[in-house]
Design an enzyme around this catalytic site. Structure first.
Site, PDB file in Angstrom:
ATOM      1  N   ASP A   1      20.484  27.437  28.739  1.00 38.80           N
ATOM      2  CA  ASP A   1      20.600  26.179  29.447  1.00 38.80           C
ATOM      3  C   ASP A   1      22.034  25.657  29.248  1.00 38.80           C
ATOM      4  OD1 ASP A   1      18.102  23.599  29.929  1.00 38.80           O
ATOM      5  OD2 ASP A   1      20.115  23.783  30.763  1.00 38.80           O
TER       6      ASP A   1
ATOM      7  N   GLU B   1      16.025  14.263  32.755  1.00 37.18           N
ATOM      8  CA  GLU B   1      16.097  14.730  31.371  1.00 37.18           C
ATOM      9  C   GLU B   1      15.887  13.589  30.373  1.00 37.18           C
ATOM     10  OE1 GLU B   1      19.362  18.050  32.728  1.00 37.18           O
ATOM     11  OE2 GLU B   1      18.666  18.090  30.645  1.00 37.18           O
TER      12      GLU B   1
HETATM   13  C1  GLC Z   1      20.241  21.080  32.688  1.00 38.83           C
HETATM   14  C2  GLC Z   1      18.773  21.425  32.712  1.00 38.83           C
HETATM   15  C3  GLC Z   1      18.444  22.681  33.470  1.00 38.83           C
HETATM   16  C4  GLC Z   1      19.476  22.917  34.567  1.00 38.83           C
HETATM   17  C5  GLC Z   1      20.825  23.130  33.911  1.00 38.83           C
HETATM   18  C6  GLC Z   1      21.951  23.295  34.947  1.00 38.83           C
HETATM   19  O1  GLC Z   1      20.577  20.493  31.470  1.00 38.83           O
HETATM   20  O2  GLC Z   1      18.084  21.480  31.464  1.00 38.83           O
HETATM   21  O3  GLC Z   1      17.127  22.528  34.013  1.00 38.83           O
HETATM   22  O4  GLC Z   1      19.115  24.057  35.331  1.00 38.83           O
HETATM   23  O5  GLC Z   1      21.177  22.093  33.010  1.00 38.83           O
HETATM   24  O6  GLC Z   1      22.139  22.113  35.650  1.00 38.83           O
END
Ligand code: GLC
Length: 646
Positions: free
Chosen positions: A319, A526
């Site tokens: 992530d 988030e």
């Molecule tokens: C974010 C998320 C993830 C996403 C990634 C790229 O923090 O947790 O779901 O795909 O970063 O944006």
């Protein structure tokens, strides 16, 4: 100078020339990397032959470059070329420019790609983006209901069509990779990402993995973990966040999921098996931990279970700064973060910005034999397998041929259908009184009230245009607010009055046949969405009380999850959970006024009070306000049986 060499020199010049000038607007520049006649360039060769041929030619630096995914901001052609960067992403809201049009996206991706094709072996980069409810970073894209609403439909075919529509709009902008679907099993609505989860119930989430076949293409047999992407109108998908992201303590984002084997493999894991069977190309590791072990450093589950036991052949991506958060404070021991994540089985690392630290750090760990070259070769093999499967070597650059697919009427009609099927009717008439819904279209005078009745940003929620979502209607020409949808639905003779936040006195001076009150949560994404009290933000409760105590009222709730409503329920005549419906607000009025019936059934338990949480169907002492599976129905006043065929 032999013919071959001459032609190679010529081609090299051509490809340089083409790439330095950059792809002219909308023109597909035939990009030719070096070694045109090498096996890995031959599409007739089996993918694994192509991989081994290419891998055998690659230096350690070129291999490590493939494992790096950088954010597009501040990225230059030189960085891509000098570090052999294998992947680029747009983080939430990261677009070529404000209000970028589709051509701007295509040109941006082509320019980055031309730089990648200039490298010695001409390996195309793969561009990824969060297209999690349509192509949600892109102005004028079709914004579908978030997963919390799609789970209510219990319609895998519908969700598969949404995947296909999303893939088309993503490809129209030149992007072949979407970080979707989120197959979290949200077990506690206090989690800020609960709206990204289809359901508390893993069976529904397993059914919704059909979206992967929409995104990537329909498989004929069990793919058994082999990545499968069917052509230029499909994208590589990403099942996320592996594993147990929706089961953390008190729903605290990125926290610890304390779970026994039955909970892990019986609740949080099953949808990943469905995803592998459908050929999901990539899987994203979760920030969270399982029983105290960070998922980004969890070799047993990343490699032992997913790769070795289940046979996953795509790649595992971290992530955003996910490896940094293996340690606390994050990034406090980055060498360890690199070592632990790569050895655990992470193949590609989302390093938005500190790419030199990652690349140099990983090269150093390999040179010191802390990380064996076999691990690097495994990671690069997986990445190349997905790139070959996505057709990037044959079609690295894109043109404008699909741009009219973005926000097209067919997709909006599909989204409108999804909105209709995502609505849940929780109350329809006070005790002893007749049902209120469907509403008459020919009332004399109606009120549409509430902060969410005329706000496209609010009805779309987080992960829309910006990471945290937006407010207002001026970010897209397309899309229908609930107010405009109601105006378009009622008879011309009906007077529609709109008040965003009417006070008590307003009702004393006006007599309406009824009010439609649209309130709810404001967009979040988030951790910013984590909530321990789950209340409807002000002035929502006041608007409900003011309106519903004065006149007959239908409350339409815009929220990413169940919220506290018990204190106001008795004053309401009717209550509709609309979740985060997206751009096509017409779907809400279609059902409010009886063109279609209410069919949605809760895919999440609706609690009475937050102190009951976590509380999911099947739990002992299950005492909800509205149970999982609840939903009142109404008969449509007009017959419709045409399904949207994409
Ligand atoms: C974010 C998320 C993830 C996403 C990634 C790229 O923090 O947790 O779901 O795909 O970063 O944006």
């Amino acid at each position: 100078m032999g013919r071959t060499l001459l032609s190679l020199v010529g081609l090299l010049f051509l490809s340089c020339h083409a790439s330095i000038t950059g792809a002219k607007k909308g023109v597909t520049v035939e990009a030719k990397g070096a070694k045109l006649h090498a096996k890995y360039r031959d599409p007739k060769q089996p993918i694994d032959v192509r991989i081994q041929d290419l891998l055998g030619k690659m230096t350690l630096e070129e291999k490590v470059g493939q494992m790096a995914q950088l954010e597009r901001q501040n990225l230059t052609a030189d960085i891509i070329k000098n570090y052999f960067i294998g992947s680029i992403l747009s983080g939430g809201g990261s677009s070529p420019k404000k209000n970028a049009n589709v051509e701007d996206w295509v040109d941006m991706v082509n320019n980055f790609q031309n730089a990648a094709l200039l490298t010695r072996l001409g390996i195309p980069m793969i561009y990824g983006i969060d297209a999690v409810h349509g192509h949600n970073n892109v102005v004028n894209a079709t914004i579908f209901p978030h997963n919390v609403g799609l789970g209510v439909t219990r319609d895998p075919l519908l969700v598969k069509k949404i995947g296909a529509a999303t893939a088309l709009e993503v490809r129209a902008t030149g992007i072949p990779y979407a970080f979707a679907p989120c197959i979290a099993i949200c077990r506690d609505p206090r989690w800020g990402r609960c709206y990204e989860s289809y359901s508390e119930d893993h069976v529904i989430v397993q059914e919704m993995t059909q979206i992967i076949e929409g995104l990537q293409g329909e498989v004929k047999t069990d793919m058994k973990g082999m990545p499968y992407v069917l052509g230029k109108k499909k994208v590589a998908a990403c099942a996320k966040h592996y594993v147990g992201d929706g089961g953390t303590v008190k729903g605290i984002n990125e926290n610890n999921t304390i779970v026994d084997q039955a909970g892990l493999f019986g609740t949080h894991m099953p949808a990943y098996l469905n995803s592998l069977a459908k050929g999901v190309a990539t899987i994203m590791a979760s920030y969270s931990s399982i029983n105290g072990v960070k998922m980004h450093a969890n070799r047993d589950l990343l490699t032992g279970f997913l790769k070795e036991k289940l046979g996953f052949k795509g790649f595992i991506i971290s992530d955003w700064e996910g490896i940094d958060r293996i340690t606390y404070p994050p990034h406090s021991n980055y060498t360890y973060s690199i070592q632990a994540s790569i050895l655990a089985g992470v193949d590609m690392v989302m390093i938005p910005y500190n790419y030199t630290e990652f690349i140099n750090g990983l090269i150093d760990l390999v040179k010191k034999n802390v990380i064996p070259m076999s691990r690097i070769d495994d990671a690069v093999t997986r990445i190349l397998r997905v790139k070959f499967a996505t057709g990037l070597f044959e079609n690295p650059l894109v043109d404008y041929s699909l741009i009219n697919k973005v926000g097209c009427m067919k997709h909006r009609t599909l989204a409108r259908e999804a909105v209709r099927k995502s609505l849940v009717l929780l109350k329809n008439g006070k005790p002893g009184k007749p049902p209120v819904l469907p509403l008459p279209k020919n009332a004399n005078k109606i009120l549409v009230a509430g902060t969410h009745s005329h706000n496209l940003g609010y009805q779309c929620g987080g992960w829309t245009i910006e990471w945290q979502g937006v407010s207002g209607n001026n970010w897209t020409a397309a899309g229908t607010t609930i107010l405009n949808a109601i105006k378009a639905t009622v008879d011309k003779s009906t007077q529609v009055t709109y008040r965003k936040n009417p006070g008590k006195n307003f009702f004393k001076k006006n007599n309406f046949d009824y009010a439609i009150v649209v309130v709810g949560e404001v967009p979040y994404a988030e951790t910013r969405g984590d909530s321990q009290n789950l209340t409807i933000p002000d002035p929502g409760p006041n608007i409900i009380q003011n309106a519903c105590k004065a006149i007959k009222c239908v409350v339409v709730l815009i929220s990413g999850r169940p919220v506290v409503i018990e204190p106001y329920l008795d004053t309401m005549d009717a209550l509709v959970a609309a979740w985060l419906p997206g751009s096509e607000g017409q779907g809400v009025s279609d059902v409010l006024f009886g063109d279609y019936g209410f069919t949605g059934k809760l895919a999440r338990t609706w609690f009475k009070r937050p102190d009951q949480l976590p509380m999911n169907h099947g739990d002992p002492n299950y005492d909800p306000l509205f149970p999982f599976g609840f939903g009142l129905e109404t008969k449509p006043t007009t017959q419709h049986n045409k399904r949207i065929e994409l």
